[in-house]
Motif scaffolding. Structure first.
Motif, PDB file in Angstrom:
ATOM      1  N   GLY A  40      -5.440  -0.994   8.914  1.00  0.00           N
ATOM      2  CA  GLY A  40      -6.525  -2.032   9.003  1.00  0.00           C
ATOM      3  C   GLY A  40      -6.724  -2.611  10.318  1.00  0.00           C
ATOM      4  O   GLY A  40      -7.290  -3.614  10.333  1.00  0.00           O
TER       5      GLY A  40
ATOM      6  N   PHE B  70     -12.812  10.087  12.328  1.00  0.00           N
ATOM      7  CA  PHE B  70     -13.548  10.607  11.405  1.00  0.00           C
ATOM      8  C   PHE B  70     -15.063  11.584  11.902  1.00  0.00           C
ATOM      9  O   PHE B  70     -15.285  12.770  11.801  1.00  0.00           O
ATOM     10  CB  PHE B  70     -14.197   9.714  10.162  1.00  0.00           C
TER      11      PHE B  70
ATOM     12  N   TYR C  75      -7.850  10.709   7.289  1.00  0.00           N
ATOM     13  CA  TYR C  75      -8.467   9.640   8.014  1.00  0.00           C
ATOM     14  C   TYR C  75      -8.041   8.338   7.219  1.00  0.00           C
ATOM     15  O   TYR C  75      -8.022   7.199   7.764  1.00  0.00           O
ATOM     16  CB  TYR C  75      -9.955   9.912   7.624  1.00  0.00           C
ATOM     17  N   LEU C  76      -7.816   8.540   5.864  1.00  0.00           N
ATOM     18  CA  LEU C  76      -7.697   7.156   5.178  1.00  0.00           C
ATOM     19  C   LEU C  76      -6.221   6.696   5.658  1.00  0.00           C
ATOM     20  O   LEU C  76      -5.792   5.483   5.524  1.00  0.00           O
ATOM     21  CB  LEU C  76      -7.520   7.416   3.473  1.00  0.00           C
TER      22      LEU C  76
ATOM     23  N   ILE D 110     -13.377   5.472  12.522  1.00  0.00           N
ATOM     24  CA  ILE D 110     -14.904   5.860  12.607  1.00  0.00           C
ATOM     25  C   ILE D 110     -14.783   7.363  13.789  1.00  0.00           C
ATOM     26  O   ILE D 110     -15.422   8.290  13.496  1.00  0.00           O
ATOM     27  CB  ILE D 110     -16.016   5.051  12.866  1.00  0.00           C
TER      28      ILE D 110
ATOM     29  N   VAL E 118     -10.175  -0.940  12.400  1.00  0.00           N
ATOM     30  CA  VAL E 118     -10.612   0.365  11.805  1.00  0.00           C
ATOM     31  C   VAL E 118     -12.069   1.057  11.782  1.00  0.00           C
ATOM     32  O   VAL E 118     -12.247   2.107  12.151  1.00  0.00           O
ATOM     33  CB  VAL E 118     -10.429   0.162  10.166  1.00  0.00           C
ATOM     34  N   GLN E 119     -13.158   0.055  12.278  1.00  0.00           N
ATOM     35  CA  GLN E 119     -14.216   0.472  12.384  1.00  0.00           C
ATOM     36  C   GLN E 119     -14.428   1.539  13.699  1.00  0.00           C
ATOM     37  O   GLN E 119     -15.449   2.347  13.663  1.00  0.00           O
ATOM     38  CB  GLN E 119     -15.333  -0.705  12.655  1.00  0.00           C
TER      39      GLN E 119
ATOM     40  N   TYR F  57      -0.929   3.966  -1.738  1.00  0.00           N
ATOM     41  CA  TYR F  57      -2.057   4.569  -0.878  1.00  0.00           C
ATOM     42  C   TYR F  57      -1.548   5.575  -0.023  1.00  0.00           C
ATOM     43  O   TYR F  57      -2.110   6.749   0.087  1.00  0.00           O
ATOM     44  CB  TYR F  57      -2.676   3.558  -0.209  1.00  0.00           C
TER      45      TYR F  57
ATOM     46  N   TRP G  76      -9.963  13.928   5.475  1.00  0.00           N
ATOM     47  CA  TRP G  76     -10.363  12.641   4.782  1.00  0.00           C
ATOM     48  C   TRP G  76      -9.067  11.927   4.552  1.00  0.00           C
ATOM     49  O   TRP G  76      -8.912  10.728   4.466  1.00  0.00           O
ATOM     50  CB  TRP G  76     -11.452  12.465   3.999  1.00  0.00           C
TER      51      TRP G  76
ATOM     52  N   ARG H 263       0.760  -1.248  -0.085  1.00  0.00           N
ATOM     53  CA  ARG H 263       0.009  -0.215   0.056  1.00  0.00           C
ATOM     54  C   ARG H 263       1.080   1.204   0.000  1.00  0.00           C
ATOM     55  O   ARG H 263       0.479   2.108   0.509  1.00  0.00           O
ATOM     56  CB  ARG H 263      -0.998  -0.115   1.208  1.00  0.00           C
TER      57      ARG H 263
ATOM     58  N   ILE I 286      -6.652   4.917   9.196  1.00  0.00           N
ATOM     59  CA  ILE I 286      -7.041   3.539   9.045  1.00  0.00           C
ATOM     60  C   ILE I 286      -5.897   2.690   8.232  1.00  0.00           C
ATOM     61  O   ILE I 286      -6.307   1.493   7.917  1.00  0.00           O
ATOM     62  CB  ILE I 286      -8.507   3.568   8.380  1.00  0.00           C
ATOM     63  N   TYR I 287      -4.698   3.174   8.073  1.00  0.00           N
ATOM     64  CA  TYR I 287      -3.732   2.562   7.066  1.00  0.00           C
ATOM     65  C   TYR I 287      -3.609   0.875   7.635  1.00  0.00           C
ATOM     66  O   TYR I 287      -3.588   0.328   6.855  1.00  0.00           O
ATOM     67  CB  TYR I 287      -2.590   3.338   6.879  1.00  0.00           C
TER      68      TYR I 287
END
Lengths: 123, 115, 616, 231, 98, 85, 494
Positions: free
Chosen positions: C144, C155, C137-138, C152, C147-148, C101, C134, C98, C141-142
């Motif tokens: 993984g 965010f 944010y991305l 969240i 992340v929920q 990303y 955002w 990634r 959660i990099y």
């Protein structure tokens, strides 16, 4: 005659609205799908009667200039609601046919006609 | 009042009486087949004569009136017949029980073979 | 086309190219990434023009870009950190998944920060604010991991802040008919009293989230510790400063026009101080280096907020200086953790020991930064903290200064824990294979450490720009007046005289270190990691009191009441309650077609009955 | 409980409805100037169509009719989709066993006359009550009669499609002819003729014939589909 | 006068048929009742000087709608409470087994 | 003349009511269908009479269509009752 | 100018009638002809949209009878905007589903395209027509094609959904007829412009009651709060692209009808406030319900309903800014929800239950689809630089200009919920391990074209909203100009 009209005013409108309400009642309380469709079609009938009665004219005649009636223009009842009802009836029939086809499908899948048991899709 | 109108009036009265009697028969008769009897014969005659009466009153309309009469004379017995047969097939037997006059028996058997 | 647009375009194009260049070759991707950071920086620094203004005119809205001295100061932080963290990231991402990303979002968030700084109107400010949100944010959660919850949470808190800001923006627009920040400032005085109170509060909520102010900070520990370390160094170092940037503007321009000025200032300052204190305590409790630093970041931001909120010229100066310093040393520390994590695979302070010989350069960077963080004299942190104390005392906030001082002192504990955990103590076989991190990672850390050192000696290098930046918003010339009257420099002469003192301290320190080094080398003996008998105390049996494990337990036990009430828990419980409530609302759709029809009937009846009131 | 709520609501609704409709009044004209007179005069003078309802349905508000025909078309299409079955099931018969000989021969004799009646109704659509819809329905009912009395009476689906499509195309092309000639969709392109002549009203009679064929084919299709649906 | 009574009785019969159609558990009868509604309705339409609509109602309401309803009943069940009966029977069977 | 018509109309209405009663009472489906049939015929006659009353020739069309379609309806019900459908 | 507005209705109907014939000869024509027709309609509408910028509203009369006697079609900037948007989305749905169903050769599958084309046609008809009863007919066309499309898969639940829709639709159409009749009985006309002109003649009581019936009737299609129970079921059970069609076409047409009725026809005060209340209720209930969904499409459906509620709010604000915002939101919703439905249905393509958890780890297997879904999700949350942001900014600005601070607060706080449930899905796409033993379906090339073009539009509008703000501005001005509308139609001379 005026008195009769007064009575008819209540009678016809009352009957048409009663038809509508009865149909609606049936559609809202009856569990059987066919009953519901039936209720909807009764409701439609009520509305059609209502529409035609709105177009009616006292001592009127049908809006058709057939021989012997060419000059009764002032007496003729309102043709517009009739045309609308014509359309509405045909459309209502189309909808009813589709509804019944759906009912048949639903019965095939669920083996019941009760609307309160056909609720896989919720929340 | 012309003669045509008089005949027409009489026919209309007769027709309406027969219609009423047919309805009365439907109301009063004891079982399906009897009611069917009243409901077909009397009303067919009644309707035909009533409509014919109107035809006498309005001679210009006679063509369409005849067509209506023919249609009624043609269709009403057929429908009654179909209904009677359906009731018979469903074993709705007569009020006056008499098994011997079941004239439909063999036709039924024929039908079974057809199936 | 103005230079600002070009820079933004370069960023965008570079981000997109970098994201997809991974298909071509890894090296191309890295190169593109670095180019995309460096080129805009060069372009920017070559073309600084405070007075220029660019307008992108959309039919309804005009996006205005331009520079102010304040944003120039923050742009220094952003670009500097971005370049260094960029190099570091290239090193850290070697052979990881990634990559595209990370690069994409990294670049985007840098671009967004730059955009925030150059925005002169609220809409583009908000746009870039959201892009920053955002994209970060991305990256949060990099990993993984969980992340929920973590993502969240981040965010949602950001969105609450951003939407509060948006609300303020549209209200301002409706009142002044313009989106320009300058128009907002000008028109603020004419607003009604309610709006006057509402707008700064909404704006402060928005900025407070990013600055991790107390009730809004719950996202920060998880977010900081979960993002990749190369990004966290920017995240904590620069991105959180965007909140400070906004706060500075609000405090300098809007709050001063309020009748309730002092009250709001006190509230925010207290919030900042409490944030600092509590999160320092939490930091002490952490075993994971990332979380420790995350809490430490929150605490440091708390000081900065205190400084900005108090708002006397000296406090402002202190706040912004601390902001800069925090950017420098906290990024270094996060980089250190990242390097250690890359080499050992973990960032747990309990597991990793004795890397001082394995990773000497990293240790050096960590040592300098920790000293700076703790505010020990020769380095930059000390100057900032001193100024902060002084400004608090001169503005008669004695309780506040106590609290700040307490948390500053408590910070020593986790500083020591951090340093000891990774680098000191016994070498263990498990980590025998560990090598020094690659140069591309070490060099940025060392550069940053060097900056810490230099700023400790020559704080005026950064104080001058701050001074001029603040002067733009009508602050009296702090540098030339207050700075010279400041206690520390009055007693010991002016800043020129500071240098020999600092050098003296440094020389003594070095001599002492060398002395210790040689001494210890001779007298060393084998001890287990849990042997602390040298301190002359026999540990109780049931307590394991190494530095790593529960060394601070007595202290923590003492302050436990302050930590028992966790904002996090309340917020989560609140969120859960809300969700349960919403679970109830969806029962409206009970799946029965007839019920829906009954709703329709009831709808009509209700309207009929209410028709007299509804329509007229 | 639910029923009580519904009853109460319906009562309220009924009270409101009766209130307003009796307020509107029965048997009187309720508005000062409406489109009614325009329709009556236009139908008599301009279009020379004696049945004003027909002229409204086909010409003044011909767009409604187009939509209506489409509704039926869609209904038959949707029905076909809903009650779709794999090919091998289609050979199934509509009824289990034929009716008696009396009914069968009666139906055989009646069928042409019913179709004729339907044709009469829609050909005279502009002169007397009725028209495309009614005539089409009558024809479809005739087919229904055959379908339920005979055991394996089948209607060719393709032929139905042809009739349906061609009738629809005829309708629209007549409308488009108006569009190209008089720059207005459905405008009359044929001579109007004399009131109460069979060949009067210009394009209206022809359109109603097209509608009749289309409706007949569509309804027959609907009945055919739904009748052949067996478990 | 007679006209008025006629109208009255037609309307009354119509409403009666509607109530019957909704109340009746046997769907076939309900459908026939709805056919009667259409029938009376079309007479009403003639009385209200709307022969076109009367014709349509006669053609569609009396014949086609009734017919497709009957076909639908053929494909499903005839009695509204058939399902309830089924459940009742199952319950009885269960209790008998026990 | 009109009195004759009124008389017949009222008598027919009585018939209509009687059949309606039979429809409601009728124990079997057959009874109800017969009642429907009778009502149809009375309706046809009634429409013919009405068209005379209103002196409109064109109403006969309605009666015609009515008669034909009512018959088909009865046949469908009969076919359903004999379980042929 | 390629043609006149009547061709919007006539050409598709002609095609629909011809297609069964050509289908017998050449099977593929059933799929191709609707596409050609839709493209033609798109070209026509765009050319008309350009045309009317110079000449003003195009009004077409049918059968040579001037309004109020005949039916008229109005292609104004307002209705033209709607029509173009809907046709464009219809075309994309066609492109997307060109190879969508694998058993496309089976008979009902062939009907799919005809139904789709007529769905678009009916919606365009609702928008263009200037006659209230004609609108009823078109609503029925839309309804029946909707029922057909919903029950297109012969699955168990699709029939259920279609039946619910039909149930509500029937009640709605009955009340619509009632409302039309009340209006007609008072004013003697069915033409919207003339009704609007004569509306002061109606007594207040009748006005209110007919308005309520109109609201019930149109509210069902427009997915207003207590009337929208059918909507999620239909969105869920219809084939994937049809969800987009419902969100993007049918709901839009119904919204148009709502606005035409409430704004142009009635002059009641309080009606607009009512619209705000209903809109906000719809918004809140739908978004909170969406939060706890475990099926992807259902979640999207509730979100769509919520967005339509927001549109209603924006219209209810009633100022020109409000209408501008509403139109912008409509545009956004059409393209974004289209993209979400398109990409979402590929994410759960092979799954039977289509749970949200079925998208786990799809980022690796369907990278382009996932990225597009993410773009859609970000856009609908209203994050810049995607197009959704401008709509949200517009509505908030409009609300602020009308001093509705509480409204802003509600909208924003509910938007947070929206962000939460969308991001949960996005997180799952990228960061959750894929469930084992699940096949994935790669999107076909035509589906990709449709999705990517939507994604590009979202980005382009996000960066440069001026591309459409001109049209929207003109449309909003057109709607605000009520007297102009009436005058245009009633004094037409051709």
């Amino acid at each position: 005659m005026e008195k009769y009209l007064e009575i008819l005013n209540y009678a016809i409108y009352g009957a048409a609205i009663l038809l509508l309400l009865i149909g609606l009642y049936g559609a809202l309380t009856k569990k059987s799908l066919i009953k519901i469709v039936l209720g909807l079609s009764i409701m439609d009938s009520g509305v059609h009667l209502l529409m035609i009665s709105i177009g009616y004219l006292k001592n009127g005649t049908a809006p058709i200039f057939s021989p012997g009636h060419e000059n009764e223009l002032a007496k003729m009842v309102d043709p517009v609601p009739q045309a609308l009802v014509l359309t509405a009836i045909v459309i209502g029939f189309g909808v009813t046919a589709v509804a019944l086809a759906l009912v048949i499908r639903l019965y095939k899948h669920h083996n019941t006609l009760r609307i309160d048991e056909i609720k896989n899709l919720k929340w | 009042m012309s003669i045509l109108e008089i005949i027409g009036g009489i026919l209309i009265v007769i027709g309406s009486l027969f219609l009423f009697l047919g309805a009365l028969g439907i109301y009063r008769m004891p079982d399906v087949f009897n009611r069917l009897q009243a409901g077909t014969k009397a009303t067919t005659l009644g309707a035909m004569s009533l409509i014919l009466g109107v035809g006498f009153l309005m001679p210009g309309w006679i063509l369409k009136i005849l067509i209506i009469i023919i249609f009624i004379a043609y269709s009403n017995p057929i429908s009654s017949h179909a209904l009677a047969r359906a009731m018979h097939l469903r074993k709705r037997f007569m009020y006056f029980k008499n098994e011997e006059i079941d004239a439909y028996k063999e036709i039924d058997e024929n039908n079974k073979q057809v199936k | 086309m103005d230079i600002i647009n070009i820079i933004l375009l370069v960023f965008l194009a570079g981000a997109l190219l970098t994201a997809f260049a991974g298909k071509v070759s890894s090296i191309v991707q890295d190169t593109l990434f670095l180019i995309t950071i460096i080129v805009p920086a060069i372009l920017f620094f070559l073309n600084i023009n405070i007075n220029s203004e660019t307008v992108i005119s959309l039919s309804k809205i005009q996006l205005t870009f331009g520079l102010t001295p304040l944003s120039l100061f923050f742009a220094f932080i952003v670009f500097g950190l971005a370049i260094l963290a960029g190099f570091y990231a290239v090193g850290q991402m070697q052979g990881k998944k990634r990559k595209g990303y990370l690069y994409f979002n990294f670049l985007l968030s840098i671009a967004a920060m730059f955009g925030i700084l150059v925005s002169k109107d609220l809409v583009s400010f908000f746009i870039f604010w959201e892009i920053m949100t955002w994209s970060s944010y991305l990256l949060v959660i990099y990993n993984g991991k969980n992340v929920q919850q973590i993502g969240i949470k981040y965010f949602v808190m950001s969105a609450i802040g951003a939407y509060a800001m948006l609300m303020a923006i549209v209200i301002v627009h409706s009142l002044t008919g313009s989106f320009l920040i300058s128009d907002m400032i000008d028109g603020f005085a004419d607003m009604s009293a309610g709006m006057k109170l509402l707008i700064p509060i909404l704006l402060l909520t928005g900025f407070g989230v990013k600055a991790a102010l107390m009730p809004l900070h719950i996202w920060a520990p998880d977010a900081y510790s979960n993002a990749p370390m190369s990004y966290t160094s920017v995240f904590s170092g620069a991105l959180s400063k965007m909140g400070i940037y906004g706060m500075v503007i609000v405090f300098m321009t809007l709050i001063t026009k309020l009748p309730q000025e002092s009250l709001i200032r006190d509230i925010i300052a207290w919030l900042g101080a409490i944030t600092a204190a509590i999160s320092t305590l939490w930091a002490i409790k952490q075993d994971d280096a990332k979380r420790l630093l995350a809490y430490s970041s929150i605490g440091q931001l708390g000081y900065i907020v205190v400084g900005v909120a108090i708002g006397t010229p000296l406090a402002m100066l202190a706040g912004l200086f601390l902001a800069f310093m925090h950017g420098v040393f906290k990024s270094t520390l996060f980089m250190v953790v990242g390097a250690v994590e890359k080499q050992t695979g973990t960032s747990n302070l309990k597991e990793v020991t004795g890397l001082i010989r394995k990773m000497p350069w990293t240790f050096l960077a960590a040592l300098i930064s920790i000293i700076a963080l703790a505010g020990i004299p020769p380095l930059g942190g000390f100057v900032g903290k001193w100024m902060l104390y002084e400004s608090l005392i001169t503005s008669n906030h004695y309780l506040l200064v106590t609290l700040v001082f307490f948390s500053s002192t408590a910070a020593f504990l986790y500083c020591y824990k951090f340093l000891f955990g990774f680098f000191l103590g016994q070498e263990e076989k498990e980590w025998a294979h560990v090598k020094e991190a690659p140069a591309i990672m070490v060099v940025p850390m060392l550069i940053l450490s060097a900056i810490s050192v230099v700023l400790g000696t020559f704080p005026q290098l950064i104080l001058k720009p701050i001074n001029s930046a603040l002067a733009f918003y009508g602050m009296p010339d702090t540098y030339n007046n207050l700075w010279k009257e400041s206690m520390i420099f009055n007693k010991w002469g002016d800043q020129v005289a500071l240098t020999p003192i600092v050098y003296g301290i440094a020389i003594v320190f070095v001599i002492f270190a060398v002395f210790l080094f040689f001494k210890n080398r001779k007298t060393s003996r084998y001890v287990t990691t849990k042997d602390i008998s040298t301190s002359g105390e026999v540990p109780k049996e049931y307590e394991n009191l190494t530095f790593k494990e529960n060394f601070f337990q007595p202290f923590l036990r003492a302050v436990e009441p302050a930590m028992r009430r966790q904002m996090d828990k309340y917020m989560l419980a609140f969120a859960k309650g809300l969700e349960d409530l919403f679970d109830f609302t969806r029962r409206i759709y009970n799946g029965n077609g007839q019920t829906y029809a009954i709703y329709a009937l009831l709808f009509v009846i209700l309207l009929l009955l209410l028709s007299n009131n509804l329509f007229s | 409980m639910k029923k009580a709520i519904i009853l109460i609501s319906l009562t309220i609704l009924g009270v409101y409805l009766i209130d307003i409709f009796t307020g509107i009044g029965f048997g009187t004209q309720h508005f000062a100037s409406g489109v009614k007179d325009a329709y009556l005069i236009g139908s008599k003078e301009t279009l020379r169509v004696s049945n004003v309802v027909t002229s409204i349905v086909v010409n003044f508000r011909g767009f409604d009719t187009l939509g209506e025909v489409t509704v039926l078309f869609l209904a038959s299409m949707a029905l076909g989709g809903i009650l779709y079955k794999k090919r091998h099931d289609v050979g199934e018969r509509s009824v289990l066993f034929p009716s008696t000989r009396i009914v069968m021969s009666g139906a055989k004799l009646l069928f042409p006359s019913i179709v004729l009646l339907g044709a009469y109704v829609f050909i005279h659509g502009h002169l007397s009550p009725g028209g495309g819809f009614q005539g089409g329905t009558i024809i479809a009912t005739g087919f229904l009669l055959m379908l339920i009395t005979y055991r394996n009476y089948s209607v060719s689906h393709n032929r139905l499609s042809w009739v349906e499509s061609l009738a629809g195309v005829l309708f629209i092309s007549l409308g488009l002819a108006g569009y190209f000639v008089h720059d207005s969709f459905l405008a009359n392109v044929f001579p109007e003729g004399k009131l109460n002549d069979l060949f009067s009203g210009g394009v209206i009679g022809i359109i109603y014939v097209a509608v009749g064929f289309k409706v007949a084919a569509e309804l027959t299709g609907i009945i055919y589909t739904i009748l052949h649906e067996k478990d | 006068m007679i006209y008025l009574i006629l109208t009255f009785i037609l309307l009354l019969l119509m409403i009666g048929a509607a109530i019957y159609a909704i109340w009746q558990k046997d769907l076939l009868y309900a459908v026939i009742a709805s056919g009667i509604i259409s029938l009376l309705l079309s007479i009403m339409f003639v009385l209200l000087q709307a022969p076109d609509v009367a014709l349509t109602e006669a053609a569609i309401g009396v014949a086609l709608t009734t017919i497709i309803f009957i076909i639908a009943i053929r494909n499903t069940v005839r009695f509204e409470d058939e399902h309830d009966k089924k459940i009742k029977k199952e319950k009885q069977l269960k209790s008998a087994e026990q | 003349m009109n009195y004759i018509i009124y008389f017949s109309l009222s008598i027919m209405i009585l018939g209509l009511i009687l059949s309606a009663i039979r429809f409601i009472k009728g124990p079997t489906a057959g009874d109800r269908t017969v009642a429907l049939d009778t009502m149809t015929i009375i309706g046809v006659s009634g429409i013919v009479l009405t068209s005379y009353l209103f002196n409109r020739y064109i109403y006969l069309d309605v009666a015609l269509v009515y008669g034909v379609l009512g018959f088909i309806g009865v046949i469908v019900i009969a076919r359903y009752l004999e379980k042929a459908l | 100018m390629v043609g006149t507005p009547v061709l919007f209705i006539v050409i598709p109907l002609l095609a629909a009638f011809i297609i069964p014939l050509t289908g017998m000869v050449w099977k593929n024509s059933v799929r191709i002809i609707p596409g050609i027709v839709l493209s033609y309609m798109l070209i026509l509408s765009i050319s008309l949209l350009w045309h009317i910028t110079e000449t003003g509203t195009v009004i077409e009369v049918i059968a040579g009878w001037k309004p109020p006697i005949g039916i008229n079609l109005v292609f104004s900037p307002f209705s033209g905007f709607f029509a173009t948007l809907m046709i464009f989305l219809g075309l994309l749905v066609w492109v997307y589903s060109y190879k969508f169903k694998r058993n496309i050769d089976s008979e009902p599958a062939l009907k799919y395209f005809i139904l789709l084309m007529l769905l678009v046609t009916g919606s365009v008809g609702i928008v263009l027509t200037g006659d209230i009863f004609n609108m009823f007919v078109f609503i029925e066309i839309v309804g029946i094609s909707g029922y057909g499309l919903t029950s297109f898969y012969t699955r168990r639940d699709s029939a259920e959904a279609a039946f619910k829709y039909l149930f509500m639709g029937s009640i709605a159409s009955t009340f619509l007829l009632l409302a039309i009749m009340i209006v007609y009985s008072q004013l003697g006309t069915l033409n919207i412009a003339e009704i609007a002109d004569k509306m002061p003649m109606m007594s207040n009581k009748l006005k209110v009651i007919s308005l309520i019936f109109f609201m019930l009737a149109i509210g069902v299609e427009a997915e207003m709060f207590p009337l929208n129970g059918w909507a999620p079921d239909v969105y869920t059970q219809a084939p994937g692209p049809i969800g987009a069609a419902f969100a993007g076409i049918v709901a839009k047409a119904a919204t148009y009808a709502t606005i035409r009725v409430m704004f142009t026809m009635y002059d009641l005060s309080g009606a607009m406030d009512f619209l705000i209340v209903m809109g906000i209720l719809t918004f809140i209930v739908a978004e909170t319900t969406a939060l706890r969904q475990d099926r992807l499409k259902r979640m999207l459906a509730y979100s769509s309903i919520g967005q339509m509620g927001l549109v209603m709010v924006a219209f209810g604000i009633g100022t020109k800014e409000g209408i501008f915002a509403a139109l912008f939101l409509i545009f956004n919703h059409a393209i974004i929800k289209g993209l979400l439905f398109f990409s979402g249905s590929y994410l759960v393509y092979t799954k039977k239950e289509k749970h949200i958890s079925d998208v786990n780890g799809m980022g690796k297997y369907l990278p382009i689809t996932s990225v597009l879904f993410t773009i859609g999700a970000f856009a609908i949350i209203g994050l810049p630089p995607f197009s959704g942001f401008w709509g949200k900014l517009a509505i908030l600005t409009a609300a602020a200009d009308s001093k509705m601070v509480a409204l802003i607060a509600i909208i924003l706080s509910v938007s947070v919920l929206e962000a939460v449930y969308y991001l949960r899905v996005v997180n799952r796409i990228y960061f959750f391990p894929k469930k084992e033993s699940m096949e994935t379906q790669k999107p076909t090339i035509n589906a990709l074209i449709a999705m990517i073009s939507l994604g590009i539009i979202i980005l382009v509008i996000g960066f440069y909203p001026d591309l459409i703000t001109g049209f929207i501005d003109r449309a909003a001005a057109d709607l605000m100009d009520k007297t102009g509308y009436i005058k245009d139609i009633l004094t037409i001379n051709n």
